[in-house]
Design an enzyme around this catalytic site. Structure first.
Site, PDB file in Angstrom:
ATOM      1  N   GLN A 107       0.567  -1.150  -0.297  1.00 49.16           N
ATOM      2  CA  GLN A 107       0.232   0.259  -0.360  1.00 49.16           C
ATOM      3  C   GLN A 107       1.157   1.657   0.006  1.00 49.16           C
ATOM      4  OE1 GLN A 107      -3.634  -0.840   3.039  1.00 49.16           O
ATOM      5  NE2 GLN A 107      -1.869  -1.491   3.901  1.00 49.16           N
ATOM      6  N   ILE A 109       3.819   4.325  -1.158  1.00 51.65           N
ATOM      7  CA  ILE A 109       3.578   4.498  -2.100  1.00 51.65           C
ATOM      8  C   ILE A 109       5.494   5.556  -2.300  1.00 51.65           C
ATOM      9  CG2 ILE A 109       1.849   6.471  -2.461  1.00 51.65           C
ATOM     10  CD1 ILE A 109       2.584   7.847  -1.508  1.00 51.65           C
ATOM     11  N   HIS A 125      -1.542   1.074  -3.740  1.00 46.62           N
ATOM     12  CA  HIS A 125      -1.954   2.598  -4.306  1.00 46.62           C
ATOM     13  C   HIS A 125      -1.065   3.449  -5.102  1.00 46.62           C
ATOM     14  CE1 HIS A 125      -3.915   1.697  -0.080  1.00 46.62           C
ATOM     15  NE2 HIS A 125      -4.293   1.499  -1.333  1.00 46.62           N
ATOM     16  N   CYS A 133      -0.877   8.277 -17.069  1.00 46.39           N
ATOM     17  CA  CYS A 133      -2.142   9.404 -18.164  1.00 46.39           C
ATOM     18  C   CYS A 133      -3.196   8.953 -17.374  1.00 46.39           C
ATOM     19  CB  CYS A 133      -1.578   9.303 -19.376  1.00 46.39           C
ATOM     20  SG  CYS A 133      -3.156   9.542 -20.416  1.00 46.39           S
ATOM     21  N   CYS A 163      -0.852  10.440 -25.514  1.00 47.51           N
ATOM     22  CA  CYS A 163      -1.930  10.750 -26.423  1.00 47.51           C
ATOM     23  C   CYS A 163      -2.394  11.948 -26.006  1.00 47.51           C
ATOM     24  CB  CYS A 163      -3.376   9.732 -25.579  1.00 47.51           C
ATOM     25  SG  CYS A 163      -3.198  10.157 -23.961  1.00 47.51           S
ATOM     26  N   GLY A 200       2.375  -4.749   8.961  1.00 46.63           N
ATOM     27  CA  GLY A 200       2.761  -3.195   9.082  1.00 46.63           C
ATOM     28  C   GLY A 200       1.580  -2.678   8.547  1.00 46.63           C
ATOM     29  N   ALA A 231       3.039  -4.316  14.955  1.00 47.17           N
ATOM     30  CA  ALA A 231       2.887  -3.674  16.292  1.00 47.17           C
ATOM     31  C   ALA A 231       1.239  -3.791  17.183  1.00 47.17           C
ATOM     32  CB  ALA A 231       2.998  -2.100  16.020  1.00 47.17           C
TER      33      ALA A 231
HETATM   34  N1  APR Z   1       6.320  -2.282  12.725  1.00 46.24           N
HETATM   35  C1  APR Z   1       5.819  -3.051  12.795  1.00 46.24           C
HETATM   36  N2  APR Z   1       4.049  -2.185  13.024  1.00 46.24           N
HETATM   37  C2  APR Z   1       3.994  -1.342  12.804  1.00 46.24           C
HETATM   38  C3  APR Z   1       4.992  -0.622  12.588  1.00 46.24           C
HETATM   39  C4  APR Z   1       6.916  -1.372  13.261  1.00 46.24           C
HETATM   40  N3  APR Z   1       7.652  -0.553  12.970  1.00 46.24           N
HETATM   41  N4  APR Z   1       4.906   0.607  12.900  1.00 46.24           N
HETATM   42  C5  APR Z   1       4.083   1.160  12.951  1.00 46.24           C
HETATM   43  N5  APR Z   1       3.196  -0.193  12.659  1.00 46.24           N
HETATM   44  C6  APR Z   1       1.438  -0.868  12.854  1.00 46.24           C
HETATM   45  C7  APR Z   1       0.939   0.410  13.218  1.00 46.24           C
HETATM   46  O1  APR Z   1       0.311   0.106  14.831  1.00 46.24           O
HETATM   47  C8  APR Z   1      -0.463   0.866  12.337  1.00 46.24           C
HETATM   48  O2  APR Z   1      -1.338  -0.646  12.734  1.00 46.24           O
HETATM   49  O3  APR Z   1       1.223  -0.379  11.332  1.00 46.24           O
HETATM   50  C9  APR Z   1      -0.126  -0.052  10.704  1.00 46.24           C
HETATM   51  C10 APR Z   1      -0.370   0.577   9.960  1.00 46.24           C
HETATM   52  O4  APR Z   1      -1.438   1.322   9.685  1.00 46.24           O
HETATM   53  P1  APR Z   1      -1.980   2.301   9.017  1.00 46.24           P
HETATM   54  O5  APR Z   1      -1.282   3.847   9.695  1.00 46.24           O
HETATM   55  O6  APR Z   1      -3.242   2.389   8.547  1.00 46.24           O
HETATM   56  O7  APR Z   1      -1.526   2.903   7.309  1.00 46.24           O
HETATM   57  P2  APR Z   1      -1.767   1.424   6.218  1.00 46.24           P
HETATM   58  O8  APR Z   1      -2.510   0.232   7.085  1.00 46.24           O
HETATM   59  O9  APR Z   1      -1.013   1.517   5.436  1.00 46.24           O
HETATM   60  O10 APR Z   1      -2.776   2.366   5.589  1.00 46.24           O
HETATM   61  C11 APR Z   1      -3.466   1.614   4.543  1.00 46.24           C
HETATM   62  O11 APR Z   1      -4.532   4.077   4.533  1.00 46.24           O
HETATM   63  O12 APR Z   1      -4.347   6.261   4.660  1.00 46.24           O
HETATM   64  C12 APR Z   1      -4.364   5.619   3.720  1.00 46.24           C
HETATM   65  O13 APR Z   1      -3.425   5.260   1.449  1.00 46.24           O
HETATM   66  C13 APR Z   1      -2.829   5.228   3.062  1.00 46.24           C
HETATM   67  O14 APR Z   1      -2.029   3.591   2.093  1.00 46.24           O
HETATM   68  C14 APR Z   1      -2.182   4.272   3.117  1.00 46.24           C
HETATM   69  C15 APR Z   1      -3.563   3.063   3.704  1.00 46.24           C
HETATM   70 ZN    ZN Z   2      -1.480   8.823 -21.870  1.00 47.69          ZN
END
Ligand code: APR
Ligand code: ZN
Length: 266
Positions: A107, A109, A125, A133, A163, A200, A231
Protein backbone atom coordinates in the site's frame (compact mmCIF):
# COMPACT_ATOMS: atom_id res chain seq x y z
CA UNK A 1 7.43 -14.56 20.27
CA UNK A 2 10.35 -16.98 19.73
CA UNK A 3 8.05 -19.94 19.18
CA UNK A 4 5.98 -17.98 16.67
CA UNK A 5 9.13 -17.06 14.75
CA UNK A 6 10.13 -20.75 14.67
CA UNK A 7 6.66 -21.66 13.43
CA UNK A 8 6.71 -18.98 10.72
CA UNK A 9 10.18 -20.09 9.64
CA UNK A 10 8.98 -23.69 9.20
CA UNK A 11 5.93 -22.60 7.27
CA UNK A 12 7.92 -20.25 5.01
CA UNK A 13 10.40 -22.99 4.12
CA UNK A 14 7.56 -25.42 3.32
CA UNK A 15 5.57 -22.87 1.28
CA UNK A 16 5.35 -23.18 -2.52
CA UNK A 17 4.01 -19.68 -3.25
CA UNK A 18 4.49 -17.23 -0.41
CA UNK A 19 3.68 -13.54 -0.87
CA UNK A 20 3.73 -10.52 1.40
CA UNK A 21 1.32 -7.63 1.88
CA UNK A 22 2.74 -4.47 3.42
CA UNK A 23 1.57 -1.15 4.80
CA UNK A 24 2.90 2.06 6.32
CA UNK A 25 4.09 0.23 9.43
CA UNK A 26 7.03 -1.32 7.57
CA UNK A 27 8.34 2.16 6.70
CA UNK A 28 8.09 3.85 10.11
CA UNK A 29 11.56 2.57 11.01
CA UNK A 30 12.77 4.49 7.92
CA UNK A 31 11.38 7.67 9.48
CA UNK A 32 8.08 7.89 7.55
CA UNK A 33 5.09 8.28 9.84
CA UNK A 34 2.18 5.86 9.45
CA UNK A 35 -1.46 7.01 9.30
CA UNK A 36 -3.45 5.38 12.09
CA UNK A 37 -0.78 4.35 14.62
CA UNK A 38 -0.40 6.33 17.90
CA UNK A 39 1.74 8.97 16.11
CA UNK A 40 -0.06 8.51 12.77
CA UNK A 41 -0.63 11.42 10.34
CA UNK A 42 -4.41 10.99 10.38
CA UNK A 43 -4.43 10.26 14.13
CA UNK A 44 -2.70 13.58 14.82
CA UNK A 45 -4.33 15.59 12.02
CA UNK A 46 -7.90 14.54 11.16
CA UNK A 47 -8.31 17.70 9.00
CA UNK A 48 -5.54 16.49 6.73
CA UNK A 49 -7.41 13.21 6.27
CA UNK A 50 -10.64 15.04 5.45
CA UNK A 51 -8.72 17.15 2.91
CA UNK A 52 -7.12 14.05 1.39
CA UNK A 53 -10.60 12.72 0.64
CA UNK A 54 -11.13 15.78 -1.62
CA UNK A 55 -7.91 15.39 -3.65
CA UNK A 56 -9.29 13.23 -6.46
CA UNK A 57 -12.30 15.48 -7.08
CA UNK A 58 -10.11 18.57 -6.95
CA UNK A 59 -7.63 17.05 -9.42
CA UNK A 60 -10.42 16.22 -11.86
CA UNK A 61 -12.02 19.67 -11.50
CA UNK A 62 -8.81 21.60 -12.24
CA UNK A 63 -5.67 19.52 -12.92
CA UNK A 64 -3.52 22.62 -13.51
CA UNK A 65 -4.44 24.23 -10.21
CA UNK A 66 -3.99 20.89 -8.43
CA UNK A 67 -0.52 20.45 -9.89
CA UNK A 68 0.49 23.99 -8.95
CA UNK A 69 -0.58 23.37 -5.36
CA UNK A 70 1.12 19.95 -5.21
CA UNK A 71 4.43 21.29 -6.51
CA UNK A 72 4.46 24.36 -4.31
CA UNK A 73 3.55 22.63 -1.04
CA UNK A 74 5.38 20.02 1.09
CA UNK A 75 4.12 16.40 1.07
CA UNK A 76 2.53 15.07 4.28
CA UNK A 77 4.97 12.17 4.17
CA UNK A 78 8.06 14.39 3.79
CA UNK A 79 10.61 14.11 0.97
CA UNK A 80 10.37 10.38 0.17
CA UNK A 81 13.19 10.56 -2.37
CA UNK A 82 15.62 11.06 0.51
CA UNK A 83 14.40 8.13 2.65
CA UNK A 84 16.26 4.80 2.81
CA UNK A 85 14.82 1.29 3.28
CA UNK A 86 15.23 -0.35 6.69
CA UNK A 87 16.10 -3.96 7.73
CA UNK A 88 12.42 -4.92 7.34
CA UNK A 89 12.44 -4.04 3.63
CA UNK A 90 15.84 -5.69 3.15
CA UNK A 91 14.67 -8.91 4.82
CA UNK A 92 11.76 -9.22 2.37
CA UNK A 93 14.11 -8.61 -0.56
CA UNK A 94 16.36 -11.35 0.78
CA UNK A 95 13.47 -13.82 1.09
CA UNK A 96 12.67 -13.10 -2.56
CA UNK A 97 16.31 -13.66 -3.58
CA UNK A 98 16.21 -17.03 -1.75
CA UNK A 99 13.23 -17.95 -3.93
CA UNK A 100 10.84 -18.14 -0.93
CA UNK A 101 8.88 -14.91 -1.44
CA UNK A 102 7.27 -14.54 -4.86
CA UNK A 103 5.81 -11.06 -4.64
CA UNK A 104 5.32 -7.94 -2.53
CA UNK A 105 1.91 -6.22 -2.71
CA UNK A 106 2.28 -2.88 -0.97
CA UNK A 107 0.00 0.00 0.00
CA UNK A 108 3.08 2.19 0.39
CA UNK A 109 3.86 4.79 -2.27
CA UNK A 110 7.46 5.27 -1.01
CA UNK A 111 9.32 3.00 -3.48
CA UNK A 112 11.33 1.54 -0.55
CA UNK A 113 10.76 -2.12 -1.43
CA UNK A 114 12.27 -1.46 -4.85
CA UNK A 115 15.15 0.49 -3.26
CA UNK A 116 15.79 -2.49 -0.95
CA UNK A 117 16.12 -4.76 -3.99
CA UNK A 118 12.69 -6.42 -4.21
CA UNK A 119 12.03 -7.23 -7.87
CA UNK A 120 8.34 -8.16 -8.03
CA UNK A 121 6.51 -5.33 -6.32
CA UNK A 122 2.86 -4.43 -6.95
CA UNK A 123 2.27 -0.80 -5.92
CA UNK A 124 -1.41 -1.14 -5.00
CA UNK A 125 -1.77 2.56 -4.09
CA UNK A 126 0.68 3.75 -6.74
CA UNK A 127 4.31 4.89 -6.57
CA UNK A 128 5.50 8.42 -5.78
CA UNK A 129 8.36 8.18 -8.32
CA UNK A 130 5.94 7.60 -11.23
CA UNK A 131 3.34 9.62 -13.19
CA UNK A 132 0.29 8.01 -14.82
CA UNK A 133 -1.80 9.25 -17.74
CA UNK A 134 -5.37 9.95 -16.69
CA UNK A 135 -6.61 8.88 -20.14
CA UNK A 136 -4.51 5.89 -21.26
CA UNK A 137 -2.94 4.76 -17.94
CA UNK A 138 0.58 4.88 -19.40
CA UNK A 139 3.12 5.35 -16.64
CA UNK A 140 6.23 7.49 -16.80
CA UNK A 141 9.19 7.93 -14.50
CA UNK A 142 8.66 11.26 -12.75
CA UNK A 143 12.26 12.14 -13.65
CA UNK A 144 11.31 12.14 -17.35
CA UNK A 145 9.42 15.40 -16.79
CA UNK A 146 11.04 18.59 -15.51
CA UNK A 147 8.05 19.51 -13.35
CA UNK A 148 9.75 22.49 -11.70
CA UNK A 149 10.46 23.97 -15.12
CA UNK A 150 6.89 23.34 -16.29
CA UNK A 151 5.77 25.14 -13.12
CA UNK A 152 8.10 28.11 -13.70
CA UNK A 153 7.08 28.38 -17.37
CA UNK A 154 3.40 28.06 -16.43
CA UNK A 155 3.09 24.91 -18.59
CA UNK A 156 1.43 22.58 -16.06
CA UNK A 157 -0.15 19.99 -16.09
CA UNK A 158 2.36 17.58 -17.64
CA UNK A 159 0.95 15.81 -20.73
CA UNK A 160 1.15 12.23 -21.95
CA UNK A 161 3.53 11.70 -24.89
CA UNK A 162 1.31 8.91 -26.22
CA UNK A 163 -2.17 10.45 -26.15
CA UNK A 164 -1.62 14.02 -24.99
CA UNK A 165 -3.80 13.29 -21.97
CA UNK A 166 -3.22 14.92 -18.58
CA UNK A 167 -0.73 13.18 -16.30
CA UNK A 168 -1.33 12.76 -12.58
CA UNK A 169 0.92 11.32 -9.91
CA UNK A 170 0.73 7.52 -9.99
CA UNK A 171 -0.33 7.76 -6.32
CA UNK A 172 -3.93 6.52 -5.95
CA UNK A 173 -6.05 9.12 -4.16
CA UNK A 174 -8.95 8.27 -1.87
CA UNK A 175 -12.08 7.63 -4.01
CA UNK A 176 -9.89 6.83 -7.05
CA UNK A 177 -10.12 3.29 -8.52
CA UNK A 178 -7.09 1.02 -8.09
CA UNK A 179 -5.38 0.82 -11.52
CA UNK A 180 -6.73 -2.27 -13.33
CA UNK A 181 -3.34 -3.92 -13.96
CA UNK A 182 -2.25 -3.77 -10.29
CA UNK A 183 -5.70 -4.78 -9.01
CA UNK A 184 -5.80 -7.79 -11.34
CA UNK A 185 -2.30 -9.03 -10.54
CA UNK A 186 -2.80 -8.57 -6.77
CA UNK A 187 -6.00 -10.60 -6.82
CA UNK A 188 -4.26 -13.36 -8.79
CA UNK A 189 -1.44 -13.46 -6.25
CA UNK A 190 -3.89 -13.53 -3.32
CA UNK A 191 -5.74 -16.37 -5.08
CA UNK A 192 -2.73 -18.57 -5.72
CA UNK A 193 -0.55 -17.99 -2.65
CA UNK A 194 -0.26 -20.72 -0.01
CA UNK A 195 1.29 -18.36 2.54
CA UNK A 196 0.61 -14.66 3.08
CA UNK A 197 2.85 -12.57 5.34
CA UNK A 198 1.06 -9.33 6.28
CA UNK A 199 3.44 -6.66 7.59
CA UNK A 200 2.74 -3.26 9.14
CA UNK A 201 -0.83 -2.53 8.15
CA UNK A 202 -3.96 -1.77 10.20
CA UNK A 203 -5.89 -3.63 7.44
CA UNK A 204 -8.84 -1.21 7.52
CA UNK A 205 -8.53 0.29 4.03
CA UNK A 206 -10.44 -1.33 1.16
CA UNK A 207 -10.20 -2.80 -1.40
CA UNK A 208 -6.67 -3.81 -0.21
CA UNK A 209 -8.08 -5.36 2.98
CA UNK A 210 -10.10 -7.80 0.84
CA UNK A 211 -6.90 -9.53 -0.31
CA UNK A 212 -6.34 -11.53 2.92
CA UNK A 213 -10.03 -12.48 2.92
CA UNK A 214 -9.75 -13.63 -0.71
CA UNK A 215 -6.71 -15.73 0.20
CA UNK A 216 -8.66 -17.24 3.09
CA UNK A 217 -11.66 -18.16 0.88
CA UNK A 218 -10.14 -19.06 -2.47
CA UNK A 219 -8.12 -22.15 -1.96
CA UNK A 220 -11.03 -24.48 -1.34
CA UNK A 221 -9.92 -27.35 0.81
CA UNK A 222 -6.32 -26.19 0.99
CA UNK A 223 -5.48 -23.84 3.83
CA UNK A 224 -3.58 -20.66 3.03
CA UNK A 225 -1.40 -19.76 5.99
CA UNK A 226 -1.87 -16.11 6.93
CA UNK A 227 0.66 -14.57 9.33
CA UNK A 228 0.53 -10.97 10.58
CA UNK A 229 3.59 -9.06 11.79
CA UNK A 230 2.33 -5.84 13.32
CA UNK A 231 2.76 -3.59 16.35
CA UNK A 232 -0.95 -3.94 17.15
CA UNK A 233 -3.73 -6.48 16.54
CA UNK A 234 -5.96 -5.68 13.55
CA UNK A 235 -9.47 -6.72 12.37
CA UNK A 236 -7.73 -9.66 10.63
CA UNK A 237 -6.50 -10.84 14.04
CA UNK A 238 -9.85 -10.26 15.73
CA UNK A 239 -11.90 -11.94 13.01
CA UNK A 240 -9.55 -14.91 12.79
CA UNK A 241 -8.69 -14.19 9.14
CA UNK A 242 -5.03 -14.49 10.05
CA UNK A 243 -3.74 -17.67 11.70
CA UNK A 244 -1.59 -15.73 14.14
CA UNK A 245 0.00 -12.34 14.87
CA UNK A 246 3.67 -11.87 15.69
CA UNK A 247 3.36 -8.63 17.63
CA UNK A 248 6.28 -6.23 17.35
CA UNK A 249 8.40 -4.22 14.93
CA UNK A 250 8.83 -5.45 11.35
CA UNK A 251 12.40 -4.09 11.28
CA UNK A 252 13.29 -6.48 14.12
CA UNK A 253 11.09 -9.53 13.44
CA UNK A 254 11.65 -9.89 9.67
CA UNK A 255 15.49 -10.00 9.89
CA UNK A 256 15.11 -12.62 12.66
CA UNK A 257 12.92 -14.68 10.34
CA UNK A 258 15.56 -14.51 7.58
CA UNK A 259 18.26 -15.53 10.03
CA UNK A 260 16.23 -18.58 11.09
CA UNK A 261 15.45 -19.54 7.49
CA UNK A 262 19.14 -19.30 6.61
CA UNK A 263 20.04 -21.63 9.49
CA UNK A 264 17.80 -24.30 8.02
CA UNK A 265 18.42 -23.90 4.33
CA UNK A 266 21.87 -25.20 3.33
N1 APR B 1 6.40 -2.53 12.86
C1 APR B 1 5.19 -3.15 12.85
N2 APR B 1 3.99 -2.49 12.83
C2 APR B 1 4.06 -1.15 12.84
C3 APR B 1 5.28 -0.42 12.89
C4 APR B 1 6.49 -1.18 12.91
N3 APR B 1 7.69 -0.61 12.92
N4 APR B 1 5.00 0.91 12.88
C5 APR B 1 3.64 1.01 12.85
N5 APR B 1 3.07 -0.22 12.83
C6 APR B 1 1.65 -0.58 12.69
C7 APR B 1 0.67 0.41 13.35
O1 APR B 1 0.44 0.03 14.67
C8 APR B 1 -0.57 0.21 12.48
O2 APR B 1 -1.34 -0.90 12.94
O3 APR B 1 1.36 -0.51 11.30
C9 APR B 1 -0.01 -0.16 11.11
C10 APR B 1 -0.07 0.97 10.08
O4 APR B 1 -1.41 1.17 9.76
P1 APR B 1 -1.88 2.49 8.99
O5 APR B 1 -1.22 3.66 9.57
O6 APR B 1 -3.37 2.45 8.95
O7 APR B 1 -1.27 2.29 7.54
P2 APR B 1 -1.82 1.40 6.34
O8 APR B 1 -2.52 0.19 6.85
O9 APR B 1 -0.72 1.19 5.41
O10 APR B 1 -2.89 2.40 5.67
C11 APR B 1 -3.51 2.03 4.51
O11 APR B 1 -4.49 4.19 4.24
O12 APR B 1 -4.19 6.39 4.52
C12 APR B 1 -4.28 5.42 3.59
O13 APR B 1 -3.39 5.33 1.41
C13 APR B 1 -3.02 5.30 2.76
O14 APR B 1 -1.91 3.29 2.01
C14 APR B 1 -2.49 3.92 3.12
C15 APR B 1 -3.73 3.20 3.58
ZN1 ZN C 1 -1.98 8.86 -22.29
Amino acid sequence: MEDLIQRATEQLIKSKHAITLTGAGISTESGIRDFRGPDGIWTKNPDAERKAYQSYARFQENPKEFWIETISSASLLGDLAKVAPNPGHSALAELEKMGILKCVVTQNIDNLHQKAGSKRVLDYHGNISLLRCFSCDTRYDRAEYDLDRLYKEDRLPPLCRKCNGVLKSDVVYFQEAIPADVAQESQEEAGKCDLMLICGTSAVVYPFAYLPRMARQRRSGKQTIIIEINADPTPLTEEGISDYLIQGKTGIILPKLVEEVKKRIP
